[in-house]
Design a protein around this motif. Structure first.
Motif, PDB file in Angstrom:
ATOM      1  N   GLY A 138       0.813  -1.202   0.000  1.00  0.00           N
ATOM      2  CA  GLY A 138       0.000   0.000   0.000  1.00  0.00           C
ATOM      3  C   GLY A 138       0.849   1.256   0.000  1.00  0.00           C
ATOM      4  O   GLY A 138       0.587   2.209  -0.755  1.00  0.00           O
ATOM      5  N   VAL A 139       1.881   1.270   0.839  1.00  0.00           N
ATOM      6  CA  VAL A 139       2.793   2.417   0.879  1.00  0.00           C
ATOM      7  C   VAL A 139       3.503   2.568  -0.455  1.00  0.00           C
ATOM      8  O   VAL A 139       3.669   3.673  -0.987  1.00  0.00           O
ATOM      9  N   LEU A 140       3.935   1.442  -1.043  1.00  0.00           N
ATOM     10  CA  LEU A 140       4.652   1.475  -2.311  1.00  0.00           C
ATOM     11  C   LEU A 140       3.772   2.008  -3.433  1.00  0.00           C
ATOM     12  O   LEU A 140       4.228   2.789  -4.278  1.00  0.00           O
ATOM     13  N   ALA A 141       2.507   1.609  -3.464  1.00  0.00           N
ATOM     14  CA  ALA A 141       1.598   2.104  -4.499  1.00  0.00           C
ATOM     15  C   ALA A 141       1.415   3.610  -4.393  1.00  0.00           C
ATOM     16  O   ALA A 141       1.469   4.332  -5.396  1.00  0.00           O
ATOM     17  N   ALA A 142       1.208   4.103  -3.169  1.00  0.00           N
ATOM     18  CA  ALA A 142       1.024   5.541  -2.977  1.00  0.00           C
ATOM     19  C   ALA A 142       2.286   6.309  -3.351  1.00  0.00           C
ATOM     20  O   ALA A 142       2.224   7.354  -4.024  1.00  0.00           O
ATOM     21  N   ALA A 143       3.447   5.789  -2.939  1.00  0.00           N
ATOM     22  CA  ALA A 143       4.702   6.468  -3.253  1.00  0.00           C
ATOM     23  C   ALA A 143       4.979   6.442  -4.752  1.00  0.00           C
ATOM     24  O   ALA A 143       5.513   7.416  -5.308  1.00  0.00           O
ATOM     25  N   GLY A 144       4.608   5.341  -5.436  1.00  0.00           N
ATOM     26  CA  GLY A 144       4.818   5.262  -6.875  1.00  0.00           C
ATOM     27  C   GLY A 144       3.994   6.289  -7.637  1.00  0.00           C
ATOM     28  O   GLY A 144       4.482   6.930  -8.577  1.00  0.00           O
ATOM     29  N   ILE A 145       2.748   6.460  -7.228  1.00  0.00           N
ATOM     30  CA  ILE A 145       1.898   7.479  -7.873  1.00  0.00           C
ATOM     31  C   ILE A 145       2.453   8.875  -7.603  1.00  0.00           C
ATOM     32  O   ILE A 145       2.510   9.727  -8.503  1.00  0.00           O
ATOM     33  N   ALA A 146       2.877   9.120  -6.360  1.00  0.00           N
ATOM     34  CA  ALA A 146       3.471  10.419  -6.017  1.00  0.00           C
ATOM     35  C   ALA A 146       4.743  10.665  -6.824  1.00  0.00           C
ATOM     36  O   ALA A 146       5.016  11.797  -7.249  1.00  0.00           O
ATOM     37  N   LEU A 147       5.533   9.607  -7.064  1.00  0.00           N
ATOM     38  CA  LEU A 147       6.755   9.746  -7.844  1.00  0.00           C
ATOM     39  C   LEU A 147       6.442  10.175  -9.277  1.00  0.00           C
ATOM     40  O   LEU A 147       7.100  11.070  -9.828  1.00  0.00           O
ATOM     41  N   LEU A 148       5.430   9.559  -9.881  1.00  0.00           N
ATOM     42  CA  LEU A 148       5.040   9.935 -11.237  1.00  0.00           C
ATOM     43  C   LEU A 148       4.570  11.392 -11.283  1.00  0.00           C
ATOM     44  O   LEU A 148       4.986  12.164 -12.155  1.00  0.00           O
ATOM     45  N   LEU A 149       3.714  11.772 -10.344  1.00  0.00           N
ATOM     46  CA  LEU A 149       3.224  13.147 -10.311  1.00  0.00           C
ATOM     47  C   LEU A 149       4.367  14.132 -10.087  1.00  0.00           C
ATOM     48  O   LEU A 149       4.376  15.235 -10.653  1.00  0.00           O
ATOM     49  N   GLY A 150       5.346  13.719  -9.260  1.00  0.00           N
ATOM     50  CA  GLY A 150       6.486  14.590  -9.003  1.00  0.00           C
ATOM     51  C   GLY A 150       7.326  14.833 -10.244  1.00  0.00           C
ATOM     52  O   GLY A 150       7.754  15.962 -10.515  1.00  0.00           O
ATOM     53  N   TRP A 151       7.570  13.768 -11.029  1.00  0.00           N
ATOM     54  CA  TRP A 151       8.336  13.958 -12.258  1.00  0.00           C
ATOM     55  C   TRP A 151       7.585  14.855 -13.241  1.00  0.00           C
ATOM     56  O   TRP A 151       8.183  15.701 -13.913  1.00  0.00           O
ATOM     57  N   CYS A 152       6.270  14.660 -13.332  1.00  0.00           N
ATOM     58  CA  CYS A 152       5.478  15.516 -14.229  1.00  0.00           C
ATOM     59  C   CYS A 152       5.518  16.974 -13.777  1.00  0.00           C
ATOM     60  O   CYS A 152       5.666  17.899 -14.595  1.00  0.00           O
ATOM     61  N   ALA A 153       5.375  17.194 -12.459  1.00  0.00           N
ATOM     62  CA  ALA A 153       5.429  18.561 -11.931  1.00  0.00           C
ATOM     63  C   ALA A 153       6.800  19.185 -12.179  1.00  0.00           C
ATOM     64  O   ALA A 153       6.910  20.364 -12.543  1.00  0.00           O
ATOM     65  N   PHE A 154       7.863  18.400 -11.969  1.00  0.00           N
ATOM     66  CA  PHE A 154       9.219  18.902 -12.187  1.00  0.00           C
ATOM     67  C   PHE A 154       9.415  19.283 -13.650  1.00  0.00           C
ATOM     68  O   PHE A 154       9.975  20.342 -13.968  1.00  0.00           O
ATOM     69  N   ALA A 155       8.959  18.417 -14.559  1.00  0.00           N
ATOM     70  CA  ALA A 155       9.106  18.709 -15.984  1.00  0.00           C
ATOM     71  C   ALA A 155       8.323  19.956 -16.384  1.00  0.00           C
ATOM     72  O   ALA A 155       8.799  20.773 -17.187  1.00  0.00           O
ATOM     73  N   TRP A 156       7.148  20.110 -15.811  1.00  0.00           N
ATOM     74  CA  TRP A 156       6.294  21.248 -16.175  1.00  0.00           C
ATOM     75  C   TRP A 156       6.808  22.560 -15.588  1.00  0.00           C
ATOM     76  O   TRP A 156       6.732  23.616 -16.223  1.00  0.00           O
ATOM     77  N   ALA A 157       7.355  22.522 -14.362  1.00  0.00           N
ATOM     78  CA  ALA A 157       7.735  23.743 -13.646  1.00  0.00           C
ATOM     79  C   ALA A 157       9.241  23.892 -13.484  1.00  0.00           C
ATOM     80  O   ALA A 157       9.694  24.660 -12.638  1.00  0.00           O
ATOM     81  N   ALA A 158      10.034  23.196 -14.295  1.00  0.00           N
ATOM     82  CA  ALA A 158      11.488  23.247 -14.132  1.00  0.00           C
ATOM     83  C   ALA A 158      12.061  24.638 -14.348  1.00  0.00           C
ATOM     84  O   ALA A 158      13.150  24.943 -13.854  1.00  0.00           O
ATOM     85  N   HIS A 159      11.349  25.495 -15.061  1.00  0.00           N
ATOM     86  CA  HIS A 159      11.845  26.849 -15.314  1.00  0.00           C
ATOM     87  C   HIS A 159      11.632  27.777 -14.124  1.00  0.00           C
ATOM     88  O   HIS A 159      12.123  28.912 -14.142  1.00  0.00           O
ATOM     89  N   LEU A 160      10.930  27.306 -13.092  1.00  0.00           N
ATOM     90  CA  LEU A 160      10.653  28.122 -11.907  1.00  0.00           C
ATOM     91  C   LEU A 160      11.545  27.663 -10.759  1.00  0.00           C
ATOM     92  O   LEU A 160      11.352  26.579 -10.217  1.00  0.00           O
ATOM     93  N   PRO A 161      12.523  28.466 -10.338  1.00  0.00           N
ATOM     94  CA  PRO A 161      13.405  28.051  -9.243  1.00  0.00           C
ATOM     95  C   PRO A 161      12.652  27.703  -7.963  1.00  0.00           C
ATOM     96  O   PRO A 161      13.029  26.763  -7.258  1.00  0.00           O
ATOM     97  N   ALA A 162      11.579  28.443  -7.670  1.00  0.00           N
ATOM     98  CA  ALA A 162      10.827  28.184  -6.446  1.00  0.00           C
ATOM     99  C   ALA A 162      10.180  26.801  -6.461  1.00  0.00           C
ATOM    100  O   ALA A 162       9.913  26.222  -5.400  1.00  0.00           O
ATOM    101  N   ALA A 163       9.925  26.249  -7.620  1.00  0.00           N
ATOM    102  CA  ALA A 163       9.364  24.905  -7.724  1.00  0.00           C
ATOM    103  C   ALA A 163      10.461  23.863  -7.901  1.00  0.00           C
ATOM    104  O   ALA A 163      10.408  22.775  -7.320  1.00  0.00           O
TER     105      ALA A 163
END
Length: 403
Positions: free
Chosen positions: A259-284
Motif C-alpha cells: 500500500g505504501v509502495l503504491a502511494a509512493a509510486g503514484i506520487a513519484l510519477l506526479l512529481g516527475w510531471c510537476a518537475f518537468a512542467w515547472a522546471a523553469h521556476l526556481p521556487a518549484a
C-alpha cells in the motif's frame, strides 16, 4: 540494529562513492592519461556493466560459500582494484581495475543484502540501513571525491575509497561466523513471476532516477537558469532527499509495504510531471529536487526489500538479481536521458523519467492478475539448492492489488 550492519553500510558507502565519483574526476583522468573525455567515460560504463554481470554471477557461485568468506573476498578484491587504479599509468589498466572493482562490488552488495536480512527481524529497516550507504555517498562521498580530485589529484580519491573499506573488512572478519550456524534440508528455489516483476519495477524506477540525476546540472542551468555554483548544493539536496527516502522506506517496508509502495509510486510519477512542467521556476525546481530524491530512493529501497522476500529461498541470489536489475536501470536511464536531450532539449530527461515511472506503474497493475495466476507451482526456473544460512527472510505481506 547491530553495529556490524552499520560497518557494512560504510563499505557500501565506499563502493557507491567509487561508482558515482568519476562524474567529477573524468576531465582530470582524461588529461593525465592522455585520452579523450568520451573515452574516459568508458570507466563509468565499465563499472555499470560489471555490476550488471557480477551481481547474479557472484551470487550463484557463492551460494554454498560461507557469507563471511564471500564478503571478505569481494571486499578485498574491491580494495585491491582501487589500489591498482590509483597506481595505474595506463588507461587500459585503469579500465580493467574498474571492471574488477564493479564485479567485486556487485557480489559484495548481493551477499550484504542477504546478510542484512539475517541480522535483524525487521528486513525492510535493515535493508534501509545498508542502502543508506549509497545515499550518503550522494550527499558526502561524491562531493568529497571531487574535492580530493581538484586539490590532491584523482588518484587521492581512489586511495580514500580503499582506506574506507578497511573498517568493514576488520568487522566482517571478527563478527560474522566462519561457518553456517545451521544447515536446513534442501529447498526448491523458484524465480517466480512475482520476483521478475519486482525486479522489472526496480530497473524502471532506477532508470527514471538516473535518467534525470545524470543530467541534473544541465536541467538546473539550462532550464531553471540557476548559476552553475548552485549545482553542487542541489546535488547534495537530492542526496539528502534520497537518504530520507531510504530511511522512511526502511521504517515502513515491513508494514503495509504494498500500500505504501503504491502511494509512493503514484506520487513519484506526479512529481516527475510537476518537475518537468515547472522546471523553469526556481521556487518549484529546488524543492522538487529534494522530493524526487526522497520518492525515487524510497520506492527503490522498498522494491529491493520485497524482492528479497520474494526470493526468500535464496536471499543471496535474490539480492544479486536485485542489484543487477537496479544497475540495468542505471545503464539505460542515462542513455535514454541523453537521447532525450539530443532530440528535445535540456528539459526532456524529466519527461523521460516521468515516462519510465509511468511504465513501471502500468507494469505493476498488469502484474496483479499475472501474479495471482502464477502462485503455487508456476515459476520460470526450478532449482534444487541448499538454503542460505541463517533465518529465512520473512515473506512479504499479501496485497489485494498489484505486485
Amino acid at each position: 540494529m547491530p553495529f556490524l550492519l552499520y560497518l557494512l553500510a560504510l563499505a557500501v558507502f565506499a563502493q557507491a562513492t567509487s561508482e558515482f565519483m568519476l562524474s567529477g574526476l573524468t576531465p582530470e583522468i582524461a588529461a593525465e592519461l592522455a585520452v579523450p573525455i568520451p573515452t574516459a567515460g568508458w570507466l563509468t560504463s565499465a563499472f555499470a556493466l560489471g555490476m550488471v554481470v557480477g551481481a547474479p554471477a557472484v551470487a550463484v557461485l557463492g551460494r554454498r560459500w560461507p557469507r563471511r568468506a564471500t564478503l571478505l573476498l569481494t571486499l578485498t578484491v574491491f580494495l585491491l582494484a582501487h589500489v591498482a587504479g590509483a597506481l595505474a599509468d595506463d588507461f587500459a589498466v585503469l579500465l580493467l581495475s574498474r571492471l574488477l572493482a564493479a564485479l567485486a562490488n556487485a557480489g559484495f552488495l548481493a551477499v550484504a543484502l542477504a546478510t542484512a536480512a539475517t541480522l535483524s527481524t525487521a528486513t525492510g529497516r535493515a535493508t534501509g540501513v545498508l542502502l543508506a550507504g549509497t545515499t550518503l555517498a550522494c550527499i558526502a562521498g561524491v562531493p568529497a571525491g571531487a574535492w580530493l580530485g581538484q586539490h590532491l589529484g584523482w588518484r587521492a580519491a581512489f586511495w580514500a575509497v580503499a582506506l574506507l573499506c578497511l573498517p568493514a573488512l576488520i568487522a566482517i572478519a571478527r563478527s560474522l561466523p566462519a561457518q553456517p550456524v545451521r544447515l536446513q534440508p534442501p529447498v526448491t528455489f523458484r524465480i517466480t513471476r512475482r520476483l521478475v516483476f519486482l525486479l522489472t519495477l526496480g530497473a524502471l524506477v532506477n532508470g527514471a532516477t538516473f535518467c534525470t540525476f545524470t543530467y541534473l546540472a544541465p536541467v538546473l542551468t539550462g532550464v531553471t537558469r540557476l548559476d552553475s555554483s548552485w549545482v553542487p548544493a542541489l546535488l547534495m539536496l537530492f542526496g539528502l532527499g534520497s537518504f530520507a527516502g531510504v530511511t522512511l522506506a526502511g521504517r515502513y517496508a515491513d508494514r503495509r509495504a504494498y500500500g505504501v509502495l503504491a502511494a509512493a509510486g503514484i506520487a513519484l510519477l506526479l512529481g516527475w510531471c510537476a518537475f518537468a512542467w515547472a522546471a523553469h521556476l526556481p521556487a518549484a525546481a529546488v524543492p522538487l529536487v529534494f522530493l524526487q530524491g526522497l520518492l525515487s530512493f524510497g520506492v527503490g529501497s522498498a522494491l529491493i526489500s520485497l524482492a528479497l522476500s520474494a526470493g526468500a529461498e535464496s536471499p543471496v541470489l535474490a539480492g544479486g538479481l536485485a542489484t543487477a536489475a537496479l544497475n540495468v536501470g542505471a545503464v539505460l536511464g542515462p542513455l535514454a536521458g541523453g537521447a532525450a536531450i539530443t532530440a528535445a532539449g535540456d528539459r526532456a530527461p524529466l519527461w523521460c523519467s516521468a515516462a519510465l515511472t509511468g511504465i513501471a506503474l502500468v507494469t505493476a497493475v498488469l502484474a496483479g492478475p499475472v501474479r495471482r495466476a502464477a502462485r503455487g507451482s508456476d515459476s520460470l526456473v526450478d532449482r534444487s539448492r541448499r538454503p542460505e544460512t541463517g533465518p529465512r527472510a520473512p515473506e512479504g505481506p499479501e496485497c489485494s492489488g498489484s505486485r
